[in-house]
Scaffold this motif. Structure first.
Motif, short mmCIF file in Angstrom:
data_model
loop_
_atom_site.label_atom_id
_atom_site.label_comp_id
_atom_site.label_asym_id
_atom_site.label_seq_id
_atom_site.Cartn_x
_atom_site.Cartn_y
_atom_site.Cartn_z
N TYR A 35 -24.74 -33.21 4.05
CA TYR A 35 -25.34 -34.08 4.96
C TYR A 35 -25.34 -35.75 4.53
O TYR A 35 -25.61 -35.87 3.50
CB TYR A 35 -26.94 -33.84 5.19
CG TYR A 35 -27.10 -32.34 5.58
CD1 TYR A 35 -26.96 -32.00 6.81
CD2 TYR A 35 -27.07 -31.39 4.77
CE1 TYR A 35 -27.19 -30.60 7.32
CE2 TYR A 35 -27.27 -30.15 5.08
CZ TYR A 35 -27.43 -29.73 6.26
OH TYR A 35 -27.51 -28.41 6.79
N LEU A 36 -24.63 -36.39 5.40
CA LEU A 36 -24.29 -37.79 4.95
C LEU A 36 -25.04 -38.91 5.83
O LEU A 36 -25.00 -38.46 7.00
CB LEU A 36 -22.83 -38.12 5.24
CG LEU A 36 -21.95 -37.63 4.05
CD1 LEU A 36 -21.80 -36.36 3.82
CD2 LEU A 36 -20.41 -38.21 4.26
N TYR A 37 -25.51 -39.89 5.40
CA TYR A 37 -26.47 -40.77 5.95
C TYR A 37 -25.91 -42.17 5.70
O TYR A 37 -25.87 -42.52 4.51
CB TYR A 37 -28.06 -40.72 5.61
CG TYR A 37 -28.44 -39.29 5.86
CD1 TYR A 37 -29.24 -39.02 7.17
CD2 TYR A 37 -28.56 -37.93 5.21
CE1 TYR A 37 -29.95 -37.86 7.47
CE2 TYR A 37 -28.89 -37.04 5.10
CZ TYR A 37 -29.62 -36.77 6.45
OH TYR A 37 -30.32 -35.66 6.84
N THR A 38 -25.53 -43.03 6.55
CA THR A 38 -24.97 -44.25 6.27
C THR A 38 -26.08 -45.34 6.71
O THR A 38 -26.80 -44.82 7.55
CB THR A 38 -23.70 -44.60 7.23
OG1 THR A 38 -24.19 -44.53 8.59
CG2 THR A 38 -22.42 -43.68 6.88
N HIS A 39 -26.43 -46.29 5.90
CA HIS A 39 -27.45 -47.36 6.14
C HIS A 39 -26.85 -48.80 6.34
O HIS A 39 -25.80 -49.00 5.62
CB HIS A 39 -28.27 -46.94 5.07
CG HIS A 39 -29.03 -45.61 5.19
ND1 HIS A 39 -30.13 -45.28 6.03
CD2 HIS A 39 -28.97 -44.52 4.29
CE1 HIS A 39 -30.17 -44.08 5.82
NE2 HIS A 39 -29.69 -43.92 4.76
#
Length: 331
Positions: A35-39
């Motif tokens: 699961y990838l989360y960009t911020h």
């Protein structure tokens, strides 16, 4: 820390390998889902075994055999910690006093309301989305309330106002804003998405939080000055009132300059000026305090307490100015 080179696969997909030992330690195999989360701060968070619920989704608080003030204290703690849903329970049934405390406390917090009630529990639900919150604007509001309270406390001390109860009541407003800032600061520690919704970086949020902490303490001292003057039956000579009030006004200037340096990104010179003024205020207050031995015990009692709050106010302003200096080094 380890480094990995970015590889390009096919027409446009980029890949990066992960350490084998780390993968083995976490039972990760080929074919597992990541699961990838960009911020917005440029970070990319990769997680395995995605949680179904946030750690701050809900909390249950048992209130069996507890006083109403304990119920209020626990609700504020859960709110400030950042929980979305707070359930307060009493297996023997919530008492009327507990319910009143919960209701009063909930109405004094921002962005939450009671959504469920039964004989044995009350549910307080967070309804305010972080995207609707401006931490900077909240800090500006807290600055305004704090400086207004402090000025009113000095006026009350000098006999130019009778608004003592209003000063004390506004302390609740300051607390409410500080709890809101604390809530979102604590949520950001566990959820990077909170920062994206707030539209702020982690360092900025921390700096606003620490600034708000100092402002909230200054508001407490404004209320303390008002209570001290309110409860005494003794009068202080006009000369001492004039001198101590002038020192108090200088302390207010320290806080205003320092917090402006944080909120408006003022020059480094302003932060240095606030720190210099802080030291001057503290020295003046201590010098005046030493002369009180020559005055009546009644005058010495009230002035010692007022001067203590003035000194602490200047110190809190100095703490804010130090934050501004640290920010200037990053610019």
């Amino acid at each position: 820390m380890e480094t990995r080179k970015i590889q390009q696969v096919g027409g446009g997909t980029y890949t990066v390998s992960i350490p084998v030992q780390w993968a083995n330690d976490h039972d990760i195999e080929a074919g597992n889902t990541a699961y990838l989360y960009t911020h917005r701060d440029g970070s990319l968070v990769v997680r395995w075994n995605e949680k179904e619920h946030s750690e701050l989704a809900t909390t249950d608080i048992e209130l069996d055999d507890t006083a109403p003030e304990v119920a209020e204290r626990m609700l504020v703690a859960a709110y400030s910690a950042g929980f979305k849903k707070i359930q307060l329970r009493n297996s023997e049934g919530l008492s009327s006093a507990q319910r009143r405390a919960i209701d009063t406390c909930t109405r004094g917090l921002t962005g939450v309301e009671i959504t469920e009630e039964s004989t044995h529990h009350v549910t307080v639900q967070g309804l305010l989305d972080a995207s609707d919150v401006s931490i900077r604007q909240s800090t500006i509001q807290l600055q305004y309330i704090t400086l207004s309270m402090y000025q009113a406390a000095l006026d009350f001390f000098a006999g130019e106002s009778t608004e003592s109860e209003h000063i004390i009541t506004r302390d609740d407003e300051a607390d409410r804003i500080f709890h809101l800032i604390t809530r979102h600061f604590n949520r950001s520690l566990l959820d990077l998405a909170e920062l994206d919704l707030l539209g702020i970086t982690r360092p900025q949020l921390f700096e606003y939080y620490v600034t708000a902490r100092q402002l909230e303490r200054i508001a407490d001292h404004a209320a303390k000055i008002a209570r001290c003057v309110q409860r005494t039956e003794y009068t202080v000579s006009e000369e001492l009132v004039t001198e101590s009030r002038a020192i108090g006004e200088n302390a207010r200037q320290v806080v205003e300059e320092a917090s402006d340096a944080i909120i408006n990104g003022e020059s480094t010179e302003m932060a240095h000026s606030a720190l210099d003024d802080c030291e001057h205020v503290i020295q003046e207050a201590r010098n005046l305090d030493r002369t009180l031995i020559d005055h009546s015990p009644e005058e010495a009692y009230i002035l010692t307490r007022v001067l203590d709050s003035i000194i602490r106010t200047a110190k809190y302003g100095g703490n804010i100015a130090e934050i501004a200096l640290r920010i200037s080094l990053r610019a």
